[in-house]
Motif scaffolding. Structure first.
Motif, short mmCIF file in Angstrom:
data_model
loop_
_atom_site.label_atom_id
_atom_site.label_comp_id
_atom_site.label_asym_id
_atom_site.label_seq_id
_atom_site.Cartn_x
_atom_site.Cartn_y
_atom_site.Cartn_z
N TRP A 193 -10.61 -1.03 35.28
CA TRP A 193 -9.56 -0.69 35.79
C TRP A 193 -8.24 -0.46 35.21
CZ3 TRP A 193 -10.34 1.71 40.54
CH2 TRP A 193 -11.25 1.08 41.50
N MET A 196 -9.50 5.97 54.15
CA MET A 196 -9.48 6.37 52.78
C MET A 196 -10.78 7.23 52.41
SD MET A 196 -9.73 4.25 49.04
CE MET A 196 -8.39 3.27 49.25
N HIS A 220 -10.92 -7.48 48.96
CA HIS A 220 -11.58 -6.69 50.05
C HIS A 220 -12.17 -7.68 51.31
CE1 HIS A 220 -12.33 -4.93 46.01
NE2 HIS A 220 -12.14 -3.84 46.59
N PHE A 275 -16.97 -3.31 51.34
CA PHE A 275 -18.08 -2.36 51.36
C PHE A 275 -19.15 -2.96 52.34
CE2 PHE A 275 -16.23 -0.26 47.40
CZ PHE A 275 -16.34 0.83 48.21
N ASP A 321 -4.55 2.21 42.07
CA ASP A 321 -5.16 1.14 41.52
C ASP A 321 -4.28 0.54 40.52
OD1 ASP A 321 -7.67 0.60 43.29
OD2 ASP A 321 -7.86 2.48 42.88
N GLU A 368 -16.27 -2.31 38.97
CA GLU A 368 -17.05 -1.90 39.95
C GLU A 368 -18.39 -1.25 39.76
OE1 GLU A 368 -14.96 0.48 43.05
OE2 GLU A 368 -16.57 0.84 44.12
N PHE A 396 -3.50 -1.13 44.98
CA PHE A 396 -4.56 -1.79 45.74
C PHE A 396 -5.12 -3.20 44.98
CE2 PHE A 396 -5.15 2.93 46.30
CZ PHE A 396 -4.72 2.90 47.53
N ARG A 403 -17.47 -7.09 39.35
CA ARG A 403 -16.17 -7.05 39.98
C ARG A 403 -15.71 -8.67 39.93
NH1 ARG A 403 -14.69 -2.75 44.51
NH2 ARG A 403 -12.82 -2.74 43.21
N MET A 460 -7.17 -4.14 52.69
CA MET A 460 -8.37 -3.14 52.42
C MET A 460 -9.75 -3.85 52.88
SD MET A 460 -9.78 -1.35 49.01
CE MET A 460 -8.30 -0.56 48.76
N ASP A 474 -11.71 0.71 52.47
CA ASP A 474 -12.12 0.99 51.02
C ASP A 474 -12.46 2.50 51.10
OD1 ASP A 474 -12.25 0.83 48.51
OD2 ASP A 474 -13.62 -0.86 48.61
N TRP A 475 -12.67 2.91 49.77
CA TRP A 475 -13.29 4.33 49.33
C TRP A 475 -14.23 4.64 50.35
CZ3 TRP A 475 -10.74 7.86 45.67
CH2 TRP A 475 -11.72 8.99 45.62
C1 BGC Z 1 -12.66 0.16 45.21
C2 BGC Z 1 -11.40 -0.22 45.81
C3 BGC Z 1 -10.39 0.68 45.19
C4 BGC Z 1 -10.75 2.12 45.78
C5 BGC Z 1 -9.56 2.87 45.35
C6 BGC Z 1 -12.94 1.58 45.62
O1 BGC Z 1 -14.28 2.01 45.07
O2 BGC Z 1 -13.78 -0.60 45.88
O3 BGC Z 1 -11.33 -1.62 45.02
O4 BGC Z 1 -9.11 0.10 45.26
O5 BGC Z 1 -12.06 2.40 45.13
O6 BGC Z 1 -9.69 3.44 44.08
#
Ligand code: BGC
Length: 740
Positions: free
Chosen positions: A412, A308, A198, A244, A99, A480, A143, A157, A241, A276-277
């Motif tokens: 971030w 992911m 996203h 959620f 990121d 986040e 990302f 966010r 990506m 996404d994660w």
């Molecule tokens: C976030 C993404 C991020 C990903 C990888 C997720 O929790 O929503 O925006 O790129 O994690 O770290």
């Protein structure tokens, strides 16, 4: 002769990429023909890197991994690449993700701050610097940019977003993609693959609560939430990506309509899509899949190429293909998409980092760009004849954000090092050494509730000519999973401001925050307000450059600032109601209680906070003033497929040079569906000397004038249009034209 050579070289340069592309597709065919089903599925699996465990080494060797995220040590990048290139049956390099959101080491203002610059150049340069630093350590994929339209400041966010407007988000998002990916050659050693995210609608999380469901109906989706993605894909974004949220009851990682019909069939996207994660695995919690096997089946059939971390593909996908639940072509297509980007990144030719090269991290030119970005991202919200300050002024520097090296970097910042941050206090020590100041933080951090030092702060203000009070949010309050239901200045900061004001000296309020805060109650205690979304590594000197008038504020709000949290959602490009409120509404506080009174006027407003926000979208002051006149249209009528030029004169009527963000808004007066009251369709930064004027010209094409109607097709509808040019979304210089 010369012309022939030019024509020939233009021809060659247009044919070459196409050839290279055919070449890549052939190479992919060859690879696919060598790979087992399990190895193909391995390419679709992304793991998080913690340490080089035996387990990971084993997975790399058997071809179970297509990508790792969060490997940041260049030696380690080389080590894992060596394993896949030398020890696996079909050598395929890893794509290393991280990121890198608003800088890698050198941190730029948070994306919302960069958006306030309304400057594609600033945004592109920020991403260029981030890419050069990141790639030098082996990261080949970021990302970012995040393109989620954000109309709710409670959502943490919003900090990562480019604001509330689809046009601005699309233009700046495309600039960010260009910055990350370079001028067309992803293989260049200072480019990384961008990932637009996203997809889609995440910013509309109900109530601003992170991860929440969204309710975006198809036309709103088409006209507001999707356009920035389309714009950035047209600009060449390599990856995308999923999000959620579930929208219209379908989680994004299982939505084949958006991932296939829109993204691939309509938009022709040829990069790859990552979840996404764990968002695939989370479809179980959504109640959309009963187990990991069903998760893999849904996402693979929906067209999601890489998973992911949640591990459903690697465990179940091969078996799902064998049992006929997922066609093998779906796997081949996904792997082809992934390999295509790996080829474009030049990873097959050279997967390694050259560790012998000198470091580009925190290079002087990077710090310089970050400072300029911080200057252009700050928004002057109020100024009652106090700014700019003379460098001879004695200043009381007060507040918890004056020397908050970590917090001014914002959310971030995995790789940013606070030891490189220059805070406002740091800048007074290093660079603005001649300034006479006293420093009294009064609070340890933004949430600190201990008022013991308020008296000291007041005394400091008394001893100075001006108090500059630095308030805001620690970085942990946005980002986040960091949503808030109350967005006033947190803790006792408003009380600190009042205590300082009671000293009787002029007060300049400088805010550093991750979101628009509700500051109406604070305005009376400040003679000037400079708003900075967390400004990054070079925020400190940039702020003094502005306060001392070495630079003139030029930022404009990329989001509406509401008076009260209860006004949310409030955004400038809303539809009209059947009962729009008039300019003046009587509110509860305005009227005497009258026995039997039952109504204050049946229009659309709040009894306690009225109709309007505190500051509208696009708003921002300068140390000079700009006047707008002579709006001229190239024609009074245009055909539905026609274009129109709109011009206006902007004059700097003040005493100093300044930069204005000239904005153009349109309204389609009557449509087959209800159209917004205004929509931004053009902006330009214009620098003018005192007294200077300039004609600014915009072109409106079917792209700006059209919208998606009920048949989900974009077209321009005949009828009346209004157009405004000015310095914010309330611009009053108006013209009109007819589309025939
Ligand atoms: C976030 C993404 C991020 C990903 C990888 C997720 O929790 O929503 O925006 O790129 O994690 O770290």
């Amino acid at each position: 002769m010369k012309i022939r050579i030019i024509v020939l070289s233009v021809l060659i340069s247009s044919i070459l990429p196409a050839y290279a592309q055919i070449d890549v597709e052939k190479k992919i065919d060859e690879l696919l023909s060598k790979m087992t089903l399990e190895e193909k599925v391995g390419q679709m699996n992304q793991l998080n890197f913690d340490a080089l465990t035996d387990d990971l080494v084993g997975n790399l060797k058997v071809g179970n991994v297509g990508s790792l995220l969060n490997v940041t040590d260049p030696e380690m990048v080389n080590q894992v690449q060596r394993i896949v290139m030398n020890e696996s049956r079909v050598p395929i390099p890893l794509i290393i993700g991280r990121d890198v959101i608003h800088g890698f080491k050198t941190i730029f203002p948070i994306p919302l701050g960069q958006a306030a610059s309304f400057s594609p150049e600033v945004v592109e340069e920020g991403a260029r610097v981030a890419a050069a630093e990141a790639r030098s350590t082996g990261v080949t994929w970021t990302f970012a940019p995040m393109l989620d339209i954000s109309r709710d400041a409670r959502w943490g966010r919003i900090a990562e977003s480019l604001g509330e407007d689809p046009y601005l988000t699309g233009k700046l998002g495309a600039a960010m993609v260009r910055g990350f990916q370079g001028s067309g050659d992803l293989a260049s050693r200072d480019a990384i693959a961008a990932c637009v995210k996203h997809f889609v609608g995440y910013g509309a999380s109900e109530g601003g609560r992170d991860y929440n469901s969204t309710n975006i109906p198809p036309l709103l989706m088409r006209n507001v939430y999707l356009p920035p993605f389309h714009e950035t894909i047209k600009a060449g974004a390599a990856t995308l990506m999923t999000s959620f949220n579930d929208n219209d009851e379908i989680p994004a990682s299982g939505n084949g309509y958006i991932l296939k019909n829109i993204l691939r069939d309509e938009w022709d996207f040829d990069g790859f899509v990552v979840s996404d994660w764990a968002s695939m695995g989370e479809m179980i919690a959504h109640g959309f899949a009963k187990d990991a096997r069903q998760v893999a089946e849904i996402s693979a059939n929906a067209g999601l190429d890489m998973e992911m971390v949640s591990g459903a593909y690697i465990v179940h996908l091969a078996e799902l293909v064998c049992s006929g639940k997922v066609p093998e072509e779906a796997v081949d297509t996904a792997v082809r998409n992934i390999l295509r980007i790996k080829f474009r990144l030049g990873l097959f030719e050279n997967p390694y980092v050259d560790t012998s090269k000198g470091s580009v991290l925190y290079a002087d030119e990077h710090l310089k760009s970050a400072r300029q970005a911080a200057v252009e991202s700050a928004i002057l919200l109020k100024n009652e004849n106090i700014l700019p300050l003379s460098e001879k002024t004695k200043i009381a520097v007060i507040g918890p954000m004056a020397d908050a090296a970590h917090d001014q970097l914002g959310t971030w910042i995995f790789d940013g090092d606070k030891n490189y941050t220059v805070t406002p206090v740091g800048a007074l020590k290093d660079e603005y050494k001649h300034i006479n100041y006293v420093y009294e933080p009064a609070l340890g951090y933004s949430r600190d509730k201990n008022k013991a030092n308020f008296e000291k702060a007041k005394n400091a203000a008394q001893s100075a000519d001006v108090a500059v009070v630095f308030l805001g949010e620690e970085s942990i309050l946005s980002g986040e999973a960091h949503s808030l239901s109350n967005i006033n200045l947190i803790g006792v900061q408003s009380e600190l401001l009042q205590a300082v004001k009671s000293a009787g000296k002029p007060v300049v309020l400088v805010i550093m925050a991750g979101r628009p805060l509700t500051i109406e109650r604070d305005l009376p205690y400040a003679d000037a307000v400079l708003y900075n979304f967390h400004p990054g590594t070079m925020g400190g000197p940039a702020i003094w450059d502005l306060l001392f008038g070495k630079a003139n504020p030029s930022g404009k709000l990329p989001v509406t600032f509401v008076r009260e949290v209860g006004q949310i959602p409030m955004y400038y490009n809303h539809n009209n109601t059947g009962r729009p409120a008039p300019d003046q509404v009587s509110m509860l506080d305005d009227i005497e209680q009258e026995a039997g009174q039952t109504s204050l006027g049946n229009t659309s407003f709040y009894l306690d906070s009225g109709r309007d926000p505190l500051f509208p979208f696009g708003y921002g002051l300068s140390y000079t003033q700009f006047d707008y006149s002579d709006l001229v249209l190239s024609s009074k009528t245009i055909p539905v497929n026609g274009s129109l030029k709109v011009k206006a004169t902007v004059k700097n009527t003040g005493k100093t040079e300044g930069t204005e963000v000239v904005q153009l808004y349109i309204q389609d007066v009557v449509g087959s569906i209800v159209r917004p009251v205004r929509e931004l369709k053009g902006f330009q930064r214009v620098t003018l000397k005192a007294g200077e004027s300039k004609t600014v010209e915009f072109t409106l094409t079917p792209d700006e004038l059209g919208f998606y109607g009920r048949d989900l097709i974009k077209r321009v509808e005949p009828g009346d249009f209004n157009v405004w040019i000015g310095g914010d979304s309330k611009a009053s210089l108006k013209g009109s034209f007819v589309v025939e």
